[in-house]
Design a protein around this motif. Structure first.
Motif: not given
Length: 378
Positions: A245-273
């Motif tokens: 069971d896996t979940t991965r993320m993509a964005v259509v076209g170049e990501p904006n700053a908010r998308q990069l920010e939220i993705h980085a936050l979730v990845l940080q939480a993922h790594d902390a767990a």
């Protein structure tokens, strides 16, 4: 009535994983003065015998006594059961016959019967009393769940194989995503890729685009991938019954700053767990490690589900990693880690991996690229 039985004798083969599991179950029966166990959940039957069958309306059950094991199946399943299950005598009933006659033969004289109360229907419970003389039903479901929580080396090999296939499909599908595809089309692409890699779907694939990605369990729809959309893919392969069971993320076209920010936050939480996982800590500790990261960013109310769930013969099984849960992690437990942030009208980000607990930490089973991938615009 007709009684179709296999030629092999019960428990005649060398000890295998099912034999060990049946022995463990008999140990529980002895400690609780239970004369027989009557198992009806298909996944429990699969775990104890190796026989996998999809749930259906026909009676199917496993009767375990101290000296014999009987697998009761509809005739349509007889050959499949005999082919894979060498730990039980297989008996079958035909349409139009009364299957409880075989049940009576299997458990007759057992006044105290172990059953999975969460699965047994009232109708079935009444039939056990009327037809087989059962006086008292003792719940065995929690013991079977306990046995299933830690995986054997053979189970871990199958889970690792399922994860490897899932990783390969993740990379393959990411390269095929295009704007203009519908969520349903992408789900079909994922299913075809899993089949081409020698596996089956572990569960219904989730494909969520744009604002739909803010709905954690939104099912694929006709909506098409558009410029600027976040695209969430949640899927897994099943190999010999064991599921990834896996979940991965993509964005259509170049990501904006908010998308990069939220993705980085979730990845940080993922790594902390994942960093928190090791034998001896609790499931609640793992959840808290991820939740603290998201809360510190002011988005705690946007992470509103548990950090993960167990994996094995089911896509969701024990242990459940709920906030505050006190189950102590043991080597061999396998579960997901999947923090997420969901913002209504904007979209959501979830990153999910499968891990196995080891004495001093954990081992990742899924390893596909966790970066926010770019979908080409057609």
């Amino acid at each position: 009535m007709a009684r179709i039985a296999s030629a092999s004798s019960p428990l005649s083969s060398p000890r295998t994983a099912p034999a060990t599991r049946l022995s463990d179950l008999r140990g529980w029966m002895s400690r609780h003065s239970v004369e027989a166990a009557y198992i009806t959940r298909p996944v429990s039957i699969a775990y104890l015998t190796g026989f996998h069958a999809e749930p259906h309306e026909r009676l199917m059950a496993l009767a375990v006594r101290r000296d014999r094991t009987t697998l009761i199946v509809p005739a349509i399943e007889r050959e499949n059961a005999e082919r894979v299950s060498d730990q039980a005598e297989v008996v079958a009933w035909r349409d139009g016959e009364d299957p409880y006659e075989l049940v009576r033969e299997a458990i007759e004289g057992c006044a105290r019967l172990g059953v999975e109360k969460e699965h047994l229907t009232v109708q079935a419970a009444e039939a056990l009393g009327a037809r087989a003389g059962v006086v008292e039903l003792i719940d065995v479901a929690s013991e079977i769940r306990r046995l299933r929580r830690t995986k054997s080396s053979a189970e871990l090999e199958k889970l690792a194989r399922a994860a490897t296939i899932t990783d390969a499909v993740s990379e393959e599908v990411m390269g095929q995503l295009r704007s203009g595809q519908s969520e349903l089309e992408v789900a079909l692409i994922i299913g075809a890729a899993i089949g081409a890699n020698g596996a089956t779907l572990a569960f219904e694939t989730l494909v969520q685009s744009g604002p739909n990605s803010a709905l954690p369990h939104h099912h694929p729809a006709a909506r098409t991938l558009e410029a600027g959309d976040l695209v969430l893919l949640d899927f897994g392969a099943a190999f010999e019954g064991y599921r990834a069971d896996t979940t991965r993320m993509a964005v259509v076209g170049e990501p904006n700053a908010r998308q990069l920010e939220i993705h980085a936050l979730v990845l940080q939480a993922h790594d902390a767990a994942i960093e928190a996982v090791r034998a001896g800590v609790t499931t609640g500790d793992v959840d808290a490690a991820a939740r603290a990261v998201i809360a510190a960013a002011g988005l705690g109310d946007r992470f509103f589900h548990r950090i993960g769930h167990g994996l094995g013969l089911e896509a969701h099984e024990d242990p459940s990693l709920d906030p505050g849960s006190d189950t102590v992690l043991e080597p061999g437990m396998v579960f997901t880690v999947e923090p997420g942030v969901y913002i209504p009208g904007w979209g959501g980000v979830r990153i999910e991996d499968d891990i196995v607990v080891e004495a001093t930490g954990c081992r990742l089973l899924t390893k596909a690229d966790r970066n926010l991938r770019v979908v080409r615009q057609s």
